[in-house]
Scaffold this motif. Structure first.
Motif, mmCIF file in Angstrom:
data_model
loop_
_atom_site.group_PDB
_atom_site.id
_atom_site.type_symbol
_atom_site.label_atom_id
_atom_site.label_comp_id
_atom_site.label_asym_id
_atom_site.label_seq_id
_atom_site.Cartn_x
_atom_site.Cartn_y
_atom_site.Cartn_z
ATOM 1 N N PRO A 1 70.829 16.462 34.343
ATOM 2 C CA PRO A 1 69.499 17.058 34.133
ATOM 3 C C PRO A 1 68.449 16.002 33.812
ATOM 4 C CG PRO A 1 71.198 18.289 32.946
ATOM 5 C CD PRO A 1 71.859 17.046 33.468
ATOM 6 N N ASP A 2 67.259 16.179 34.345
ATOM 7 C CA ASP A 2 66.181 15.209 34.146
ATOM 8 C C ASP A 2 65.856 15.011 32.673
ATOM 9 O OD1 ASP A 2 65.995 14.868 36.854
ATOM 10 O OD2 ASP A 2 64.302 16.238 37.105
ATOM 11 N N GLU A 3 65.959 16.077 31.882
ATOM 12 C CA GLU A 3 65.603 15.958 30.476
ATOM 13 C C GLU A 3 66.629 15.151 29.675
ATOM 14 O OE1 GLU A 3 67.637 20.039 30.968
ATOM 15 O OE2 GLU A 3 66.249 18.732 32.092
ATOM 16 N N ASN B 1 72.248 12.494 24.113
ATOM 17 C CA ASN B 1 71.955 12.411 25.545
ATOM 18 C C ASN B 1 72.993 11.571 26.276
ATOM 19 O OD1 ASN B 1 69.702 13.972 25.224
ATOM 20 N ND2 ASN B 1 68.241 12.451 25.947
ATOM 21 N N ALA C 1 68.429 12.356 31.111
ATOM 22 C CA ALA C 1 68.419 10.944 31.480
ATOM 23 C C ALA C 1 67.469 10.669 32.613
ATOM 24 C CB ALA C 1 69.829 10.490 31.860
ATOM 25 N N SER C 2 66.684 9.620 32.448
ATOM 26 C CA SER C 2 65.876 9.066 33.530
ATOM 27 C C SER C 2 66.306 7.611 33.649
ATOM 28 C CB SER C 2 64.388 9.171 33.204
ATOM 29 O OG SER C 2 63.609 8.561 34.206
ATOM 30 N N LEU D 1 75.319 12.649 29.381
ATOM 31 C CA LEU D 1 75.339 11.841 30.601
ATOM 32 C C LEU D 1 76.765 11.441 30.973
ATOM 33 C CD1 LEU D 1 74.045 9.975 32.801
ATOM 34 C CD2 LEU D 1 73.919 8.214 31.013
ATOM 35 N N LYS E 1 76.667 23.514 38.994
ATOM 36 C CA LYS E 1 75.505 23.812 38.171
ATOM 37 C C LYS E 1 75.922 24.482 36.864
ATOM 38 C CE LYS E 1 70.923 25.952 38.503
ATOM 39 N NZ LYS E 1 70.000 26.721 39.384
ATOM 40 N N ALA F 1 72.613 12.486 40.377
ATOM 41 C CA ALA F 1 71.724 13.577 40.789
ATOM 42 C C ALA F 1 72.029 14.875 40.058
ATOM 43 C CB ALA F 1 71.828 13.785 42.298
ATOM 44 N N GLU G 1 67.092 3.953 35.564
ATOM 45 C CA GLU G 1 66.773 2.987 36.610
ATOM 46 C C GLU G 1 68.081 2.388 37.119
ATOM 47 O OE1 GLU G 1 64.587 -1.357 37.003
ATOM 48 O OE2 GLU G 1 63.908 0.061 35.456
#
Length: 516
Positions: free
Chosen positions: A401-403, A464, A405-406, A468, A24, A398, A408
């Motif tokens: 961080p969500d902010e 971003n 990359a989202s 990532l 983290k 996992a 598919e």
């Protein structure tokens, strides 16, 4: 009994907890470094504005390799240029194209890659349309008409407005009418080419042999002001591409009998045989140095513009990720290697050479992360046919961080066949994944066009992508397990009706554009 049973479990729990805390913290530091100390714009200026486009075999390509090695050295990362072949060397120089009759106007256009140069005085000649004939025998009889002329060999576009502009403003009937007329015109032009007995690639050489002064094309990319810029097929006379608007002007003047005359000055230089390279940099692994996490992006570009989104942005992402990792994760468990490949545009040549020349590295690959389709934020990742890709790539994602990359995912997916350098590794059985970006109208406006420039970069998305990539590299490096290379049983092809097979590893073209 209880003491000897529970203490190891407690130790394992503490170890797992500590790793989770470290993970983290490392991810947090990656994000912080990327957002508060970004070097993306500085790198982009140096690479795109100063070095410029990176056509294989050009001085700019060599300058880019040398620049990257020095940049990595500045960050304390060992790097080298590794030669894998030779190529036909060529220096673009300056192109001027002007219409001098029936009036004077400067035209937008450029010589195509590896085009022969003109003399210092240039070439001034009438422009004519590719002769029309009923069959190949008749076409041969028309060739005298091109002697000493510039020959237009592309279809004139009936509209310079992209379809989405028509769809927005035209009536449905008008839009459909335009499309039908364009399709009919396209069919007629293809028939015109076919009756010559030659392909569009063969025609320039035939016209050159017939004594043409030069060849003029216009390869519209279906957007406002964009043409695709590829290579010439002539050996002695210049071959140039002219913007849709100016090409249409010349075509109409020739068609109506106004006998347009243009002057072309193309100051290119043939440099003979030159070496071609991959730039390789690495942060050595501290525990498993013979296992590799590879960051991948092709370094070369076509040279109609700056090569900003193909593949300048992929290059920036990988360089920035390496810089960040060196700062916040300087002692990775596995070796983190970055490959900036040469001559991807002519057939994945740099990466195929690397795979062929370094079987020991390929055998030790933990994962390859490749980015190559524009400036957009990464939106999809395929498992490329590796049966257990979900288990490890999913766990690495996992941690992102969500902010940031989202994404598919498509697991297990099927193996990519050759669209970018990840395919060189997939074919060799190494787990390789393409970080596929959102479009931003990439195909129309920047892919291989004269508008692939610095100003098209979307900085938030590229930042971003760097985060990532750095997080994925960190997670892949720290993973306790070596990734599985088990492959799926491929499905039946809908096109052929036969079972698909895994792509075969191929060697590269090692002597590009050179006569053996």
């Amino acid at each position: 009994m209880k003491k000897t049973f529970y203490l190891p479990v407690l130790g394992l729990m503490l170890s797992t907890s500590l790793f989770a805390q470290d993970q983290k913290e490392t991810v947090k530091n990656i994000v912080s470094e990327a957002t508060t100390n970004s070097q993306l714009k500085n790198l982009a200026h140096e690479l795109l504005d100063v070095v410029g486009p990176r056509l294989v075999g050009s001085p700019e390509m060599k300058n880019a390799h040398d620049w990257a090695v020095q940049k990595y050295a500045d960050w304390g990362i060992p790097a080298e240029n590794e030669q894998w072949g030779v190529w036909r060397g060529w220096d673009r120089g300056i192109t001027h194209i002007d219409m001098v009759s029936p009036r004077s106007v400067s035209l937008e256009g450029m010589q195509l890659a590896w085009s022969p140069s003109t003399s210092s005085k240039g070439i001034e000649a009438e422009v004519v349309i590719l002769p029309e004939a009923k069959d190949s025998i008749s076409f041969q009889k028309t060739l005298n008409s091109v002697k000493g002329k510039f020959v237009l060999i592309s279809m004139p576009q009936p509209t310079g407005r992209p379809d989405d502009n028509w769809e927005k403003w035209a009536t449905p009937e008008s839009f459909e009418k335009m499309k039908m007329e364009r399709e009919a015109q396209n069919d007629a032009w293809n028939a015109r080419i076919k009756t010559t007995g030659y392909s569009s690639r063969e025609l320039p050489k035939i016209l050159e042999k017939a004594g043409a002064a030069g060849i003029v094309t216009s390869n519209w990319s279906r957007g406002f002001g964009v043409n695709k810029i590829f290579s010439a097929y002539t050996e002695k006379i210049p071959m140039v591409d002219i913007a849709l608007e100016d090409y249409g002007l010349l075509y109409r003047l020739a068609e109506y009998g106004d006998k347009p005359v243009i002057k072309v000055m193309a100051q290119s230089k043939d440099l003979g045989e030159v070496p071609t390279f991959n730039t390789i940099a690495q942060i050595k692994g501290s525990e498993k140095p013979e296992e590799y996490v590879i960051l991948s992006a092709h370094f070369d570009s076509w040279d109609g513009a700056q090569g900003a989104t193909d593949n300048g942005t992929g290059t920036l992402v990988m360089m920035e990720a390496m810089r960040i990792l060196k700062k916040v994760y300087p002692n990775p468990k596995r070796t983190i290697l970055v490959g900036h490949w040469g001559s991807e545009e002519q057939g994945l040549n740099g990466s195929r050479s690397f795979v062929k020349d370094h079987p020991e590295i390929v055998a030790g690959v933990q994962a390859v992360f490749n980015q190559d389709n524009g400036t957009g934020r990464v939106a999809t990742i395929s498992g490329n046919g590796f049966l257990n890709a979900y288990d490890y790539v999913g766990s690495w994602l996992a941690a992102v961080p969500d902010e940031v990359a989202s994404i598919e995912t498509n697991f297990p997916g099927i193996p990519g066949g050759g669209g970018s350098d990840y395919a060189s590794f997939v074919a060799a059985g190494a787990p390789a994944f393409n970080l596929s970006s959102l479009s931003w109208d990439y195909w129309n406006y920047t892919w291989h066009t004269n508008r692939d420039t610095y100003d098209k970069i979307v900085w938030d998305d590229v930042q971003n992508n760097a985060i990532l990539t750095a997080v994925l590299a960190y997670m892949a490096s720290e993973d306790e397990d070596k990734t599985s290379r088990d492959k799926i049983v491929l499905p039946i092809s809908k096109r052929t009706g036969e079972q698909m097979t895994w792509p075969e590893a191929r060697d590269s073209t090692r002597r590009g554009g050179l006569d053996d």
